[in-house]
Design a protein around this motif. Sequence first.
Motif, PDB file in Angstrom:
ATOM      1  N   ASN A  71       0.845  -1.192   0.000  1.00  0.00           N
ATOM      2  CA  ASN A  71       0.000   0.000   0.000  1.00  0.00           C
ATOM      3  C   ASN A  71       0.882   1.244   0.000  1.00  0.00           C
ATOM      4  O   ASN A  71       1.975   1.238   0.583  1.00  0.00           O
ATOM      5  N   ILE A  86      -3.614  -2.101  -2.602  1.00  0.00           N
ATOM      6  CA  ILE A  86      -3.531  -3.179  -3.583  1.00  0.00           C
ATOM      7  C   ILE A  86      -3.787  -4.492  -2.856  1.00  0.00           C
ATOM      8  O   ILE A  86      -3.184  -4.758  -1.805  1.00  0.00           O
ATOM      9  N   THR A  87      -4.705  -5.309  -3.397  1.00  0.00           N
ATOM     10  CA  THR A  87      -5.012  -6.586  -2.734  1.00  0.00           C
ATOM     11  C   THR A  87      -3.808  -7.503  -2.771  1.00  0.00           C
ATOM     12  O   THR A  87      -2.899  -7.341  -3.605  1.00  0.00           O
ATOM     13  N   ARG A 122      -3.001  -8.980  -5.949  1.00  0.00           N
ATOM     14  CA  ARG A 122      -2.717  -7.893  -6.886  1.00  0.00           C
ATOM     15  C   ARG A 122      -3.698  -7.828  -8.045  1.00  0.00           C
ATOM     16  O   ARG A 122      -3.454  -7.149  -9.045  1.00  0.00           O
ATOM     17  N   SER A 165      -7.285  -3.059  -7.037  1.00  0.00           N
ATOM     18  CA  SER A 165      -6.751  -1.999  -6.172  1.00  0.00           C
ATOM     19  C   SER A 165      -7.835  -0.950  -5.954  1.00  0.00           C
ATOM     20  O   SER A 165      -8.848  -0.914  -6.671  1.00  0.00           O
ATOM     21  N   CYS A 167      -7.008   4.289 -13.916  1.00  0.00           N
ATOM     22  CA  CYS A 167      -6.158   3.252 -13.326  1.00  0.00           C
ATOM     23  C   CYS A 167      -5.395   2.601 -14.478  1.00  0.00           C
ATOM     24  O   CYS A 167      -5.992   2.170 -15.461  1.00  0.00           O
TER      25      CYS A 167
END
Lengths: 111, 111
Positions: free
Chosen positions: A54, A64-65, A68, A71, A88
């Motif tokens: 992050n 960001i998870t 990935r 986000s 994005c």
Amino acid sequence: DAKTTQPPSMDCAEGRAANLPCNHSTISGNEYVYWYRQIHSQGPQYIIHGLKNNETNEMASLIITEDRKSSTLILPHATLRDTAVYYCIVRVQAGANNLFFGTGTRLTVIP
Amino acid sequence: DVKVTQSSRYLVKRTGEKVFLECVQDMDHENMFWYRQDPGLGLRLIYFSYDVKMKEKGDIPEGYSVSREKKERFSLILESASTNQTSMYLCASSLSGDEQYFGPGTRLTVT
């Protein structure tokens, strides 16, 4: 570069946090997530970027998870001047390669 | 403060005219880019340059050429303007692998 999917539009009340999602399920291990915004009649403006951790700067935070694949851009206290189209973008950081701008999310901050 | 300037904000030209769009950056960036932006299509890369006298085609180079004689200046040339080249033209510059800084754009109308 991997492609991204964003909702076409969102509204946010002034003073509240604006959370803008982005899906990038085909992102590669060496690709970064970049966010830009474009205020009406101006050129795009860089906001933030990250790889997997992050990130936070004076403008926004980027979450960001872990896998990935998605986000979220967070504007902690949206103002009327944050009304813009937010893009994005996923890209490899090195080199002179261009940015692929999709159609983005039109964020409207409501008084 | 970083700055990318474009020679005109608005330009009206006739079909068949030769058109020059100038872009200047004061950040000593190696990379410079020309995009066009059309409603519903996002930004599309026309040409980019990663060094003086060097140029690479982007996604839509047809009908355009570029010139980079000095590091700070990148020119876009429409040899014979056509109505389908009516668009917003955006110039950007970047350090290698870094975020791109955009100019304010030139809205070109070809009649």
